[in-house]
Design a protein around this motif. Structure first.
Motif, PDB file in Angstrom:
ATOM      1  N   ASN A 199     -41.052   5.400 -73.821  1.00  8.13           N
ATOM      2  CA  ASN A 199     -42.320   4.699 -74.029  1.00  8.13           C
ATOM      3  C   ASN A 199     -42.782   4.857 -75.471  1.00  8.13           C
ATOM      4  O   ASN A 199     -42.640   5.927 -76.071  1.00  8.13           O
ATOM      5  CB  ASN A 199     -43.399   5.241 -73.095  1.00  8.13           C
ATOM      6  CG  ASN A 199     -43.187   4.789 -71.659  1.00  8.13           C
ATOM      7  OD1 ASN A 199     -42.574   3.757 -71.415  1.00  8.13           O
ATOM      8  ND2 ASN A 199     -43.681   5.562 -70.709  1.00  8.13           N
ATOM      9  N   SER A 200     -43.334   3.774 -76.010  1.00  9.80           N
ATOM     10  CA  SER A 200     -43.892   3.841 -77.357  1.00  9.80           C
ATOM     11  C   SER A 200     -44.965   2.775 -77.508  1.00  9.80           C
ATOM     12  O   SER A 200     -44.791   1.639 -77.069  1.00  9.80           O
ATOM     13  CB  SER A 200     -42.809   3.631 -78.410  1.00  9.80           C
ATOM     14  OG  SER A 200     -43.379   3.665 -79.704  1.00  9.80           O
ATOM     15  N   SER A 201     -46.071   3.168 -78.135  1.00 11.08           N
ATOM     16  CA  SER A 201     -47.161   2.219 -78.371  1.00 11.08           C
ATOM     17  C   SER A 201     -46.931   1.397 -79.634  1.00 11.08           C
ATOM     18  O   SER A 201     -47.522   0.344 -79.817  1.00 11.08           O
ATOM     19  CB  SER A 201     -48.496   2.968 -78.479  1.00 11.08           C
ATOM     20  OG  SER A 201     -48.427   3.934 -79.512  1.00 11.08           O
ATOM     21  N   ASN A 210     -39.688   0.947 -74.250  1.00  9.31           N
ATOM     22  CA  ASN A 210     -40.469   0.257 -73.217  1.00  9.31           C
ATOM     23  C   ASN A 210     -39.612  -0.607 -72.292  1.00  9.31           C
ATOM     24  O   ASN A 210     -40.077  -1.604 -71.750  1.00  9.31           O
ATOM     25  CB  ASN A 210     -41.579  -0.588 -73.856  1.00  9.31           C
ATOM     26  CG  ASN A 210     -42.475   0.236 -74.769  1.00  9.31           C
ATOM     27  OD1 ASN A 210     -42.888   1.338 -74.413  1.00  9.31           O
ATOM     28  ND2 ASN A 210     -42.753  -0.280 -75.956  1.00  9.31           N
ATOM     29  N   SER A 218     -41.554  10.043 -74.535  1.00  7.02           N
ATOM     30  CA  SER A 218     -42.483   9.354 -75.421  1.00  7.02           C
ATOM     31  C   SER A 218     -41.990   9.393 -76.866  1.00  7.02           C
ATOM     32  O   SER A 218     -41.610  10.460 -77.371  1.00  7.02           O
ATOM     33  CB  SER A 218     -43.860  10.012 -75.339  1.00  7.02           C
ATOM     34  OG  SER A 218     -44.718   9.503 -76.334  1.00  7.02           O
ATOM     35  N   ARG A 219     -41.989   8.259 -77.512  1.00 13.70           N
ATOM     36  CA  ARG A 219     -41.576   8.172 -78.922  1.00 13.70           C
ATOM     37  C   ARG A 219     -42.459   9.048 -79.802  1.00 13.70           C
ATOM     38  O   ARG A 219     -41.992   9.617 -80.804  1.00 13.70           O
ATOM     39  CB  ARG A 219     -41.669   6.702 -79.384  1.00 13.70           C
ATOM     40  CG  ARG A 219     -41.453   6.493 -80.890  1.00 13.70           C
ATOM     41  CD  ARG A 219     -40.019   6.851 -81.275  1.00 13.70           C
ATOM     42  NE  ARG A 219     -39.751   6.668 -82.688  1.00 13.70           N
ATOM     43  CZ  ARG A 219     -40.018   7.569 -83.618  1.00 13.70           C
ATOM     44  NH1 ARG A 219     -40.595   8.721 -83.288  1.00 13.70           N
ATOM     45  NH2 ARG A 219     -39.704   7.345 -84.879  1.00 13.70           N
ATOM     46  N   GLU A 220     -43.706   9.199 -79.444  1.00 16.07           N
ATOM     47  CA  GLU A 220     -44.650   9.954 -80.262  1.00 16.07           C
ATOM     48  C   GLU A 220     -44.361  11.464 -80.267  1.00 16.07           C
ATOM     49  O   GLU A 220     -44.917  12.200 -81.082  1.00 16.07           O
ATOM     50  CB  GLU A 220     -46.070   9.699 -79.772  1.00 16.07           C
ATOM     51  CG  GLU A 220     -46.648   8.338 -80.184  1.00 16.07           C
ATOM     52  CD  GLU A 220     -45.919   7.152 -79.549  1.00 16.07           C
ATOM     53  OE1 GLU A 220     -45.763   6.121 -80.227  1.00 16.07           O
ATOM     54  OE2 GLU A 220     -45.504   7.254 -78.369  1.00 16.07           O
ATOM     55  N   LYS A 221     -43.472  11.934 -79.384  1.00 10.91           N
ATOM     56  CA  LYS A 221     -43.160  13.365 -79.327  1.00 10.91           C
ATOM     57  C   LYS A 221     -41.854  13.707 -80.042  1.00 10.91           C
ATOM     58  O   LYS A 221     -41.350  14.819 -79.931  1.00 10.91           O
ATOM     59  CB  LYS A 221     -43.095  13.819 -77.865  1.00 10.91           C
ATOM     60  CG  LYS A 221     -44.448  13.774 -77.176  1.00 10.91           C
ATOM     61  CD  LYS A 221     -44.384  14.343 -75.777  1.00 10.91           C
ATOM     62  CE  LYS A 221     -45.772  14.342 -75.134  1.00 10.91           C
ATOM     63  NZ  LYS A 221     -45.749  14.879 -73.753  1.00 10.91           N
TER      64      LYS A 221
END
Length: 203
Positions: free
Chosen positions: A113-115, A139, A183-186
């Motif tokens: 997942n990535s925003s 995603n 999560s891409r953010e991690k």
């Protein structure tokens, strides 16, 4: 047998293109950043590698010089070609031929997942350091089929094909969830060192 250490006296700041191609040296630079020290040394010897990309941690006892952050598209280890979304693979340690191997069939749905994704960034998925997907998008769901030795540790690694960053999760084969969502953010940025290799015995 003497223990060896890998030294990069003069880290190189040359920017690499796709597939780790160096226009200055006119060849691909092997990416050894995901290997252990012993595996990296063996690969260097077996393939007569003179220049490579390394994880800073592998060199920290031998190289006092500052790391270089290369914004490059790291190819999969061993320059493997892209795979399809579903792959049947056996992951097991090297065992004596007289030993009985208990293999479990596994299927997981994998999702990153990535925003926000920069510059059409894609990713690669590795299970126990073997490339399962060489190019995947965020995603989206990917169904992965594979066999693995019973009670084995499963390392799931997703790495950016644009930046030197990745995320690693470890599971036991009997505790692997049906769906793995990361999560891409991690992601963790990785300092790397690139340059000509010098091999010396450890004192």
């Amino acid at each position: 047998m003497f223990k060896m250490k890998i030294i990069i006296n003069k880290p190189c700041s040359e920017k690499l293109s796709q597939n780790n191609y160096c226009s200055k040296c006119d060849h691909q630079i092997p990416d050894l950043s995901a290997l252990s020290k012993s595996d990296a040394i063996n690969k260097i010897k077996e393939n007569n590698i003179t220049c490579g990309i390394f994880n800073e941690d592998l060199l920290k006892d031998s190289n006092p010089l500052k790391s270089i952050y290369n914004i490059i598209a790291l190819s999969a280890i061993g320059f493997l070609t892209p795979q399809v979304n579903a792959m049947d693979t056996v992951f097991k340690d090297d065992l004596n031929s007289n030993q009985t191997i208990k293999i479990q069939k596994k299927q997981i749905t994998f999702r990153l997942n990535s925003s926000s994704i920069q510059n059409e960034e894609t990713f690669r998925l590795l299970i126990n350091n073997k490339v399962v997907l060489a190019e995947m998008n965020a995603n989206q769901d990917y169904i992965i089929n594979f066999d693995i030795e019973k009670n084995a540790t499963i390392e799931i690694r997703i790495a950016s094909n644009l930046f030197v960053e990745d995320l690693i999760k470890n599971y036991q084969s009997d505790q692997l969830p049906n769906k793995v969502i990361l999560s891409r953010e991690k992601f963790n940025p990785k300092p790397i060192v690139m340059g000509k290799i010098i091999m010396k015995p450890e004192k």
